[in-house]
Write an enzyme that holds these catalytic residues in place. Structure first.
Site, short mmCIF file in Angstrom:
data_model
loop_
_atom_site.label_atom_id
_atom_site.label_comp_id
_atom_site.label_asym_id
_atom_site.label_seq_id
_atom_site.Cartn_x
_atom_site.Cartn_y
_atom_site.Cartn_z
N ASP A 1 58.80 97.29 30.06
CA ASP A 1 58.00 97.05 31.27
C ASP A 1 57.63 95.59 31.52
O ASP A 1 57.16 94.90 30.60
CB ASP A 1 56.67 97.80 31.19
CG ASP A 1 56.78 99.18 30.60
OD1 ASP A 1 57.89 99.64 30.32
OD2 ASP A 1 55.73 99.80 30.41
N1 DQQ Z 1 55.79 101.58 28.28
C1 DQQ Z 1 55.44 102.71 29.09
C2 DQQ Z 1 53.98 102.51 29.31
C3 DQQ Z 1 53.52 101.99 28.01
C4 DQQ Z 1 54.63 101.08 27.60
C5 DQQ Z 1 56.27 102.76 30.34
C6 DQQ Z 1 54.89 101.05 26.11
O1 DQQ Z 1 53.30 103.69 29.67
O2 DQQ Z 1 52.29 101.29 28.14
O3 DQQ Z 1 57.59 102.42 30.14
O4 DQQ Z 1 55.92 100.15 25.81
#
Ligand code: DQQ
Length: 567
Positions: free
Chosen positions: A58
């Site tokens: 992300d």
């Molecule tokens: N990636 C998810 C999120 C979390 C993060 C979404 C963990 O919900 O915070 O891809 O790497």
């Protein structure tokens, strides 16, 4: 029968041991800290964001601060699969060329020892940036924490500290402690800050609302800001206003008239980013989607391909709202380990409300044009049924193509069957080779000379008694001779009336990614592909038509793209 049972058992063991699910990401303990020796260049991108090696997911806390763009990202500093998650940090003056800095947030405290997960930045009125992020403790408990720059006079804001009064928000009052994450950028209203945190309860996706006067003491609102049944965990909620009358972006705290609001959530079960347009009822502190804007699986998506956990920010320098999204891989985990990297970010896009007020539009930031090199043009070129024309003279594996097609006659348009609501299934049935009335026509990107491999990005037009229905496909099924990798025929409908008989398509082609914008940015689709023949100088680009009606390439500009300075 016995063989089938054994096969299933084998698949199950592989899944349980190798691809154990934790939160939303698959966990491969054996690869998590396996540092790459060589970085495989073959499918490496030239102008999409990525660090020099290892895994990213992300985009976190994008912001513009004192003349510099910052992007943070979920990053594994030790390996090419998800794990050991820190906040990677890079800076740029133009959103295209990037410099990597040391990670901004690493697990170090009991509340984030198992990961510094996603979050956002807010620029406080004193012109001080503040990060809110999710910390995960050794029991998997998720809390919301903050970090601030150690030295505001450092133009790059290299070091961030976690003050001692963390965590700021605990999962109390019936909140599911292992599904409580990804704080949004905060907005200011009537003397208080507001922030959203994603969650789930009995399959109902929830965006909880928290309020604070000082950004430190937060209270949960009685009612969720918004929620929807049967949508599963809502990750990375993003909430912002869009102008009804202009393309300009707005500050998240802008509450004037002539706006709509957007709520985007990343559906963990679907792994796509869905948004609704709606109204922010400020008296009730609630968000209500428009009637035409549905929550969940049947709703609007930013992108109908590989694009997840996105985040927008307001760029005050150019008064625009910019969207970042994670484009994950489609190859095997073992391939990622071998190549030493996994995950890229999509080209940052400006996002604004379409004049029809039913959807958003997106377009690559104008700064991308600075990478454009040699140009090849084509105009008023007929594409008869069964024809394909090569667009020669550019680096077809690293290119930007902007084309407008003209449809002289819509007479032979096929009837649309109302049961064909699922665009992806429709594209799977009516691929680029299945002859139609109007279309399929479009581009064969990352194509090998004899078309053993290609990623077809194309339109196909249908009609109902009332209107035309336009389908945009990004079909990866022939993208690679390698067996077994995920090669979906991604697709979305394009909400255009075809009164001018024109359809436009822009595709950014970058070795292992094809990022396409149909109808001037109404429908976007990003595909990850791994050609074996159509690589580097052996990649070709064609315009094609397999429909009965002749199509005209009215205007086509294709640029070779230069490499960005990437971290
Ligand atoms: N990636 C998810 C999120 C979390 C993060 C979404 C963990 O919900 O915070 O891809 O790497």
């Amino acid at each position: 029968m016995a063989i089938w049972n054994l096969l299933w058992l084998y698949i199950l063991i592989l899944y349980v041991n190798n691809g154990r699910m934790e939160a939303s990401h698959k966990v491969y303990p054996q690869f998590q800290s396996l540092s790459a020796v060589n970085i495989r260049q073959l499918h490496h991108t030239a102008f999409h964001f990525q660090p020099p090696k290892n895994w990213i997911n992300d985009p976190n806390g994008p912001m513009y601060y004192n003349g510099i763009y910052h992007i943070f990202y979920q990053y594994n500093p030790k390996g090419a699969v998800w794990g050991n998650i820190v906040w990677g940090h890079s800076i740029s003056k133009d959103l295209i060329n990037w410099k990597e800095l040391e990670p901004a947030i690493c697990p170090s405290k009991h509340f984030d020892i198992d990961g510094a997960w996603s979050g956002s930045t807010t620029i406080l009125p004193s012109n001080k940036p503040i990060i809110l992020y999710t910390g995960v403790d050794s029991n998997g408990i998720q809390t919301q924490n903050y970090a601030v720059p150690a030295n505001l006079s450092d133009p790059y804001l290299r070091k961030w500290i976690k003050p001692g009064n963390n965590p700021l928000i605990d999962p109390e009052n019936g909140v599911n402690a292992t599904a409580f994450r990804d704080p949004s950028t905060a907005w200011w209203l009537n003397g208080r800050w507001r922030v959203l945190v994603g969650s789930e309860r009995n399959s109902r996706g929830i965006a909880y609302l928290y309020r604070s006067r000082d950004f430190i003491h937060w209270t949960k609102a009685k009612h969720p800001f918004h929620s929807a049944p049967n949508t599963g965990m809502w990750e990375c909620p993003d909430f912002y206003p869009v102008s009804l009358s202009s393309k300009e972006g707005l500050d998240p705290s802008y509450m004037g008239k002539h706006v709509k609001h957007v709520l985007k959530v990343s559906l963990d079960d679907a792994r796509y980013d869905y948004y609704t347009l709606g109204t922010y009822l400020t008296n009730d502190d609630k968000y209500v989607p428009d009637n035409a804007s549905v929550d969940g699986w049947a709703g609007l998506r930013y992108d109908y391909g590989n694009f997840y956990a996105s985040k927008t920010f307001f760029d005050p320098a150019k008064r625009r709202r910019i969207l970042w999204g994670w484009v994950n891989e489609s190859d095997f985990t073992q391939d990622d380990v071998k190549k030493g990297w996994a995950g890229i970010q999509a080209i940052p896009r400006i996002v604004w409300l379409d004049t029809n007020q039913r959807q958003l539009k997106q377009w690559p930031v104008e700064e991308l044009n600075t990478l454009r090199g040699e140009i090849v043009k084509m105009s008023h070129q007929k594409l008869k049924k069964g024809h394909h024309i090569e667009i020669q003279g550019i680096t077809a594996a690293q290119a930007d193509i902007d084309v407008t097609f003209y449809i002289p006659s819509l007479d032979k348009t096929e009837e649309f069957n109302p049961s064909w609501e699922d665009a992806q299934r429709l594209c799977a049935n009516k691929g680029s080779k299945v002859e139609g009335g109007v279309g399929p026509f479009g581009l064969l990107t990352l194509a090998s000379k004899n078309l053993e491999e290609y990623t077809a990005v194309f339109f196909r037009v249908f009609k109902t008694s009332k209107k035309h229905v336009v389908l945009l496909c990004s079909d990866a099924r022939s993208s690679s001779l390698e067996d077994g990798i995920y090669k979906p025929s991604f697709a979305g409908f394009v909400d255009v009336d075809l009164a001018d008989k024109k359809l436009s398509l822009r595709s950014l082609i970058d070795h292992s990614v094809v990022e396409s914008f149909g109808g001037g940015g109404k429908t976007c689709i990003t595909s990850r592909v791994y050609p074996t023949l159509a690589v580097l100088d052996n990649a070709h680009l064609y315009a094609f038509n397999n429909g009965d009606e002749t199509i005209i390439v009215k205007n086509l500009n294709a640029w070779s793209m230069n490499k960005a300075k990437m971290n």
